[in-house]
Design an enzyme around this catalytic site. Structure first.
Site, PDB file in Angstrom:
ATOM      1  N   GLU A 273       0.837  -1.144   0.829  1.00 35.14           N
ATOM      2  CA  GLU A 273       0.119  -0.429   0.202  1.00 35.14           C
ATOM      3  C   GLU A 273       0.983   1.042  -0.307  1.00 35.14           C
ATOM      4  O   GLU A 273       2.037   1.320   0.983  1.00 35.14           O
ATOM      5  CB  GLU A 273      -0.760   0.093   1.847  1.00 35.14           C
ATOM      6  CG  GLU A 273      -1.756   1.109   1.222  1.00 35.14           C
ATOM      7  CD  GLU A 273      -2.950   0.969   2.493  1.00 35.14           C
ATOM      8  OE1 GLU A 273      -2.886  -0.115   3.039  1.00 35.14           O
ATOM      9  OE2 GLU A 273      -3.423   2.343   2.848  1.00 35.14           O
TER      10      GLU A 273
ATOM     11  N   LYS B 156      -7.421  -1.095  11.665  1.00 34.04           N
ATOM     12  CA  LYS B 156      -6.990  -1.596   9.868  1.00 34.04           C
ATOM     13  C   LYS B 156      -6.095  -0.198   9.672  1.00 34.04           C
ATOM     14  O   LYS B 156      -4.244  -0.651   9.467  1.00 34.04           O
ATOM     15  CB  LYS B 156      -7.812  -1.014   8.904  1.00 34.04           C
ATOM     16  CG  LYS B 156      -7.459  -1.603   7.291  1.00 34.04           C
ATOM     17  CD  LYS B 156      -6.548  -0.918   7.067  1.00 34.04           C
ATOM     18  CE  LYS B 156      -6.314  -0.965   5.678  1.00 34.04           C
ATOM     19  NZ  LYS B 156      -4.962  -0.189   4.526  1.00 34.04           N
TER      20      LYS B 156
ATOM     21  N   ASP C 267       4.105 -14.637  11.308  1.00 34.61           N
ATOM     22  CA  ASP C 267       2.967 -15.348  11.096  1.00 34.61           C
ATOM     23  C   ASP C 267       1.532 -14.214  11.487  1.00 34.61           C
ATOM     24  O   ASP C 267       1.200 -13.908  12.487  1.00 34.61           O
ATOM     25  CB  ASP C 267       3.008 -16.540  12.615  1.00 34.61           C
ATOM     26  CG  ASP C 267       1.297 -16.810  11.807  1.00 34.61           C
ATOM     27  OD1 ASP C 267       0.530 -16.186  10.689  1.00 34.61           O
ATOM     28  OD2 ASP C 267       1.008 -18.130  11.917  1.00 34.61           O
TER      29      ASP C 267
ATOM     30  N   HIS D  99      -1.976  10.652  -0.381  1.00 32.64           N
ATOM     31  CA  HIS D  99      -2.006   9.175  -1.071  1.00 32.64           C
ATOM     32  C   HIS D  99      -2.005   9.692  -1.999  1.00 32.64           C
ATOM     33  O   HIS D  99      -1.502   8.872  -3.086  1.00 32.64           O
ATOM     34  CB  HIS D  99      -3.544   9.226  -0.800  1.00 32.64           C
ATOM     35  CG  HIS D  99      -3.391   8.076  -0.055  1.00 32.64           C
ATOM     36  ND1 HIS D  99      -4.239   6.853   0.583  1.00 32.64           N
ATOM     37  CD2 HIS D  99      -2.639   7.805   1.556  1.00 32.64           C
ATOM     38  CE1 HIS D  99      -4.308   6.344   1.718  1.00 32.64           C
ATOM     39  NE2 HIS D  99      -2.811   6.487   2.442  1.00 32.64           N
TER      40      HIS D  99
HETATM   41  C1  MEV Z   1      -6.335   3.601   5.215  1.00 30.98           C
HETATM   42  O1  MEV Z   1      -5.154   2.202   4.821  1.00 30.98           O
HETATM   43  C2  MEV Z   1      -6.051   3.252   6.824  1.00 30.98           C
HETATM   44  C3  MEV Z   1      -7.091   4.902   7.542  1.00 30.98           C
HETATM   45  O2  MEV Z   1      -8.333   4.146   6.584  1.00 30.98           O
HETATM   46  C4  MEV Z   1      -6.649   4.938   8.522  1.00 30.98           C
HETATM   47  C5  MEV Z   1      -7.718   5.487   9.560  1.00 30.98           C
HETATM   48  O3  MEV Z   1      -8.829   5.517   9.042  1.00 30.98           O
HETATM   49  O4  MEV Z   1      -7.698   5.229  10.855  1.00 30.98           O
HETATM   50  C6  MEV Z   1      -6.359   6.359   6.609  1.00 30.98           C
END
Ligand code: MEV
Length: 428
Positions: A83, A270, A286, A384
């Site tokens: 990513e 995430k 792992d 991004h």
């Molecule tokens: C993107 O890979 C991760 C985010 O969505 C985390 C978040 O929203 O805190 C930017």
């Protein structure tokens, strides 16, 4: 490590980056040559011995996050991730946090949990008493099943029993679960734990009259946790459009939302896992085990919640904390055979398992800080776009210098998408 060679790392060419890591004493010449020639990838000879029906490699880009100061130790962090922006975000966050003293970590004992789950135990309360009375015999049998871990100072250290009550509404009977608490030293320990569980199961069946249904470690490693904390003065949070105090308060509020709303908590977490997974993969560990355990930990209160917490201290500084179960290892599995995992260990200056946990949890906190700081200020898309533009240019078929030209044009285009990239490429 000699950090003077690492200044403005992101501006260096590919070869200059690798040479700088050699000069900084974070890579050997041999490793540098392997990287330049083979990109750190697995050879067929190794791959064939790792899995069944091997046909090739599925590669992930390996990069390094900079600026990490973890327990007063400067650290260059290898990350394997596809990513865009994750490594840049981690390095950016680490720079701000590093300028404020860096990350402080606390690591628990490294105890893994093994389970023998029994069915058809006719008299659970007598069975529980018998198991508790035979505690030492059970521990001895477990340790006899894996003597080498005992020689290394680890082994089965304690035992506990849990009765899982029946659930008549779902037609589920009761089960009796014996937990062993096992010090696996530098290993993640799945093989050690599983061998012990299989070793003690017959004796436990004999004691309880039940049948051992499952004999396996639990990936819910609640006795192998690490916590990172960072404290950032609010003036360091200022952006063009927001004061430092505003950014601080908005970060605290964003974390509050993720504490109460599972829909937001999953995305918040995430972001943390972007950093954790990338380092877990780079270090040859792992990641499925780590993912499963961490998400269960996020739901330990009965609701899925944010893993990190952010608050303002009495001085008005922003304070972040993150606690995670991190049952990683520094030996065993693919760690000692995968060339990229070995290289990552060198970059990390041969950490022991506790130090690797400290690094992981700090990267998770940095990643979370970078994400929510961006979200509550400029939004996530701005940062991004540069890398996304380059990915689009490559997808459209751009090669070499074309990639940068098309990416620059795409950044100014009203619609940044594949079709626009293809149109620009045909015009070039
Ligand atoms: C993107 O890979 C991760 C985010 O969505 C985390 C978040 O929203 O805190 C930017």
């Amino acid at each position: 490590m000699n950090t003077e060679y690492l200044a403005k790392f992101y501006k260096k060419t590919y070869t200059e980056k690798i040479d700088a890591l050699v000069k900084a004493e974070l890579l050997t010449e041999l490793q540098a040559d392997n990287l330049k020639n083979e990109g750190g990838d697995l050879g067929q000879d190794i791959g064939e011995h790792m899995i069944e029906n091997y046909i090739g490699n599925y590669s992930l880009p390996l990069g390094v996050a900079m600026n990490f100061l973890i327990d007063n130790q400067e650290t260059v962090v290898p990350m394997a991730i596809e990513e865009p922006s994750v490594i840049a975000a981690a390095s950016f966050a680490a720079k701000i946090i590093g300028s404020a003293g860096g990350f402080t970590t606390v690591v628990s004992e490294r105890m893994m949990i093994g389970q023998v789950t029994l069915k058809d135990v006719a008299d659970p309360s007598t069975a529980i008493k018998k198991i508790k009375n035979s505690r030492q015999e059970i521990l001895d049998q477990a340790n006899e099943a894996h003597p080498s871990i005992v020689k290394r100072g680890g082994g089965a250290k304690d035992l506990s029993v849990r009765l899982l009550e029946s659930d008549t509404s779902e037609n589920i009977p009761s089960f009796l679960v014996v937990h062993l608490h096992i010090d696996t030293q530098e290993a993640m320990g799945a093989n050690i734990v599983n061998t012990m569980m299989e070793g003690i199961a017959p004796y436990i069946e004999e004691l309880t009259g039940g049948t051992a249904l499952l004999r396996i470690l639990s990936n819910y490693a609640t006795e192998c946790t690490a916590t990172a904390t960072c404290t950032i003065p609010s003036y360091k949070l200022k952006t063009t459009n927001f004061s430092g105090e505003e950014v601080r308060d908005r970060i605290v509020e964003a974390a509050q939302v993720a504490w109460v709303d599972p829909y937001r908590a999953v995305t918040h977490n995430k972001g943390i896992m972007n950093g954790i997974d990338a380092v877990v993969v780079a270090s040859g560990n792992d990641w499925r085990a780590i993912e499963a355990g961490i998400h269960a930990y996020a739901a330990r209160s009965g609701q899925y919640r944010a893993l990190s917490k952010w608050h303002t201290n009495e001085k008005g500084d922003l304070v972040g904390t993150l606690t995670l179960p991190l049952p990683i290892g520094t030996v065993g599995g693919s760690i000692s055979i995968h060339p990229a995992a070995k290289l990552s260990r060198t970059l990390l200056q041969e950490p022991d398992a506790k130090r690797l946990e400290s690094i992981l949890v700090s990267v998770g906190l940095a990643q979370n800080f970078a994400a929510i700081r961006a979200l509550v200020t400029d939004g996530i898309q701005k940062g991004h776009m540069g890398l996304h533009a380059r990915s689009l240019a490559i997808s459209a078929g751009a090669k070499g210098a074309q990639v940068e030209k098309i990416a620059e044009a795409l950044k100014k285009a009203p619609h940044m998408n594949l079709q626009t990239a293809k149109d620009y490429l045909s015009k070039l």
